[in-house]
Scaffold this motif. Sequence first.
Motif, PDB file in Angstrom:
ATOM      1  N   ASP A  62      11.964   4.352  -5.141  1.00  0.00           N
ATOM      2  CA  ASP A  62      12.887   3.247  -5.388  1.00  0.00           C
ATOM      3  C   ASP A  62      12.111   1.935  -5.413  1.00  0.00           C
ATOM      4  OD1 ASP A  62      12.432   2.535  -2.666  1.00  0.00           O
ATOM      5  OD2 ASP A  62      14.014   3.908  -2.061  1.00  0.00           O
ATOM      6  N   ARG A  63      12.818   0.838  -5.567  1.00  0.00           N
ATOM      7  CA  ARG A  63      12.179  -0.473  -5.724  1.00  0.00           C
ATOM      8  C   ARG A  63      11.958  -1.217  -4.408  1.00  0.00           C
ATOM      9  NH1 ARG A  63      11.047  -1.992 -10.561  1.00  0.00           N
ATOM     10  NH2 ARG A  63      12.079  -1.062 -12.332  1.00  0.00           N
ATOM     11  N   ARG A  64      12.170  -0.563  -3.269  1.00  0.00           N
ATOM     12  CA  ARG A  64      11.903  -1.241  -1.999  1.00  0.00           C
ATOM     13  C   ARG A  64      10.433  -1.580  -1.881  1.00  0.00           C
ATOM     14  NH1 ARG A  64      13.780   2.366   2.717  1.00  0.00           N
ATOM     15  NH2 ARG A  64      13.127   3.983   1.286  1.00  0.00           N
ATOM     16  N   ARG A  65      10.151  -2.633  -1.118  1.00  0.00           N
ATOM     17  CA  ARG A  65       8.756  -3.009  -0.898  1.00  0.00           C
ATOM     18  C   ARG A  65       8.070  -1.944  -0.065  1.00  0.00           C
ATOM     19  NH1 ARG A  65       8.100  -9.033   1.097  1.00  0.00           N
ATOM     20  NH2 ARG A  65       6.291  -7.956   1.876  1.00  0.00           N
ATOM     21  N   ARG A  66       6.899  -1.502  -0.515  1.00  0.00           N
ATOM     22  CA  ARG A  66       6.136  -0.470   0.191  1.00  0.00           C
ATOM     23  C   ARG A  66       4.667  -0.841   0.158  1.00  0.00           C
ATOM     24  NH1 ARG A  66       9.313   4.287   0.359  1.00  0.00           N
ATOM     25  NH2 ARG A  66      11.135   4.107  -0.951  1.00  0.00           N
ATOM     26  N   ASP A  67       3.984  -0.566   1.258  1.00  0.00           N
ATOM     27  CA  ASP A  67       2.541  -0.732   1.312  1.00  0.00           C
ATOM     28  C   ASP A  67       1.896   0.561   0.837  1.00  0.00           C
ATOM     29  OD1 ASP A  67       3.075  -3.155   2.454  1.00  0.00           O
ATOM     30  OD2 ASP A  67       2.556  -2.536   4.485  1.00  0.00           O
ATOM     31  N   VAL A  68       0.942   0.468  -0.082  1.00  0.00           N
ATOM     32  CA  VAL A  68       0.318   1.688  -0.595  1.00  0.00           C
ATOM     33  C   VAL A  68      -0.498   2.406   0.480  1.00  0.00           C
ATOM     34  CG1 VAL A  68       0.267   1.000  -3.010  1.00  0.00           C
ATOM     35  CG2 VAL A  68      -1.656   0.436  -1.549  1.00  0.00           C
ATOM     36  N   ASP A  69      -1.024   1.670   1.442  1.00  0.00           N
ATOM     37  CA  ASP A  69      -1.848   2.323   2.459  1.00  0.00           C
ATOM     38  C   ASP A  69      -1.018   3.144   3.447  1.00  0.00           C
ATOM     39  OD1 ASP A  69      -0.778  -0.068   3.434  1.00  0.00           O
ATOM     40  OD2 ASP A  69      -2.380  -0.298   4.914  1.00  0.00           O
ATOM     41  N   ASN A  70       0.302   2.895   3.535  1.00  0.00           N
ATOM     42  CA  ASN A  70       1.132   3.649   4.461  1.00  0.00           C
ATOM     43  C   ASN A  70       1.371   5.092   4.036  1.00  0.00           C
ATOM     44  OD1 ASN A  70       1.394   1.673   6.344  1.00  0.00           O
ATOM     45  ND2 ASN A  70       3.425   1.024   5.716  1.00  0.00           N
ATOM     46  N   CYS A  71       1.140   5.418   2.788  1.00  0.00           N
ATOM     47  CA  CYS A  71       1.381   6.793   2.344  1.00  0.00           C
ATOM     48  C   CYS A  71       0.098   7.630   2.329  1.00  0.00           C
ATOM     49  CB  CYS A  71       2.035   6.805   0.970  1.00  0.00           C
ATOM     50  SG  CYS A  71       1.009   6.198  -0.353  1.00  0.00           S
ATOM     51  N   LEU A  72      -1.050   7.013   2.558  1.00  0.00           N
ATOM     52  CA  LEU A  72      -2.317   7.731   2.460  1.00  0.00           C
ATOM     53  C   LEU A  72      -2.507   8.793   3.539  1.00  0.00           C
ATOM     54  CD1 LEU A  72      -4.865   5.003   1.428  1.00  0.00           C
ATOM     55  CD2 LEU A  72      -4.120   6.969   0.113  1.00  0.00           C
TER      56      LEU A  72
END
Length: 172
Positions: A62-72
Motif C-alpha cells: 500500500d501507499r503507507r510510508r515505509r522504511d526500506v531497511d525495515n524489511c531487510l
Amino acid sequence: MIRLTLPYPPSVNHYWRHVGNRVLISKEGRKYRAAVSSLLNRKNIETLTGDLIVDIVVYPPDRRRRDVDNCLKAMLDSMQWGGAYEDDSQIVRLTIEKREPAPKAGNAEVVIQRIPAPIGKAGFRSCLRCDEAFVSTGPGNRICESCTFINDLLPPAMPIERGCKRHNGDLM
C-alpha cells in the motif's frame, strides 16, 4: 544466480516479540519464514557458497510510508533459513530499491549471485538490464555487451520536453 519473487516481508518492528527477558520471532515472522522456505524448496534451490551479491526490489502492499531497511532482516534471515545461502554474512554487496506499490499485495523481487572475482578487484559490475556479472570497461559502463547489442537494435527514445505541461498526453 537465483531469481525469486517473495511475498512482502513483515517489518522488523513486527518480526520480533519480547517475552519476558527473551526475544523471539513473532507468529507473523515464523509464517513469512515458512512461506519463503516453501518457495525455495519448490524451486529446488541449491545453497550458494562464497561471497554473494544480493539485489532486492520491493513493491509495498500500500501507499503507507515505509522504511526500506525495515524489511531487510526478515527477508535475508528467511532466505538463509530456507537454504538459499549458508549465512547472510556471505553477502558483501546488498542493494535495495523501493518502487510503487503493487496493486493487490506487495512483493519483493530478489536476485542472488556469486561474485565473479574478489570484491576488491576492479572492473566487475552487475548489468543494470539483466543482472549478470560482467567485466566493465570503465565507470560509465553499466550494461553488458549482449544487452548493449539489444539496446542498439531498439528505436531511439522520444526526447523529454522539460517545463511543458501536458493534459492526457497532449501539450497544453
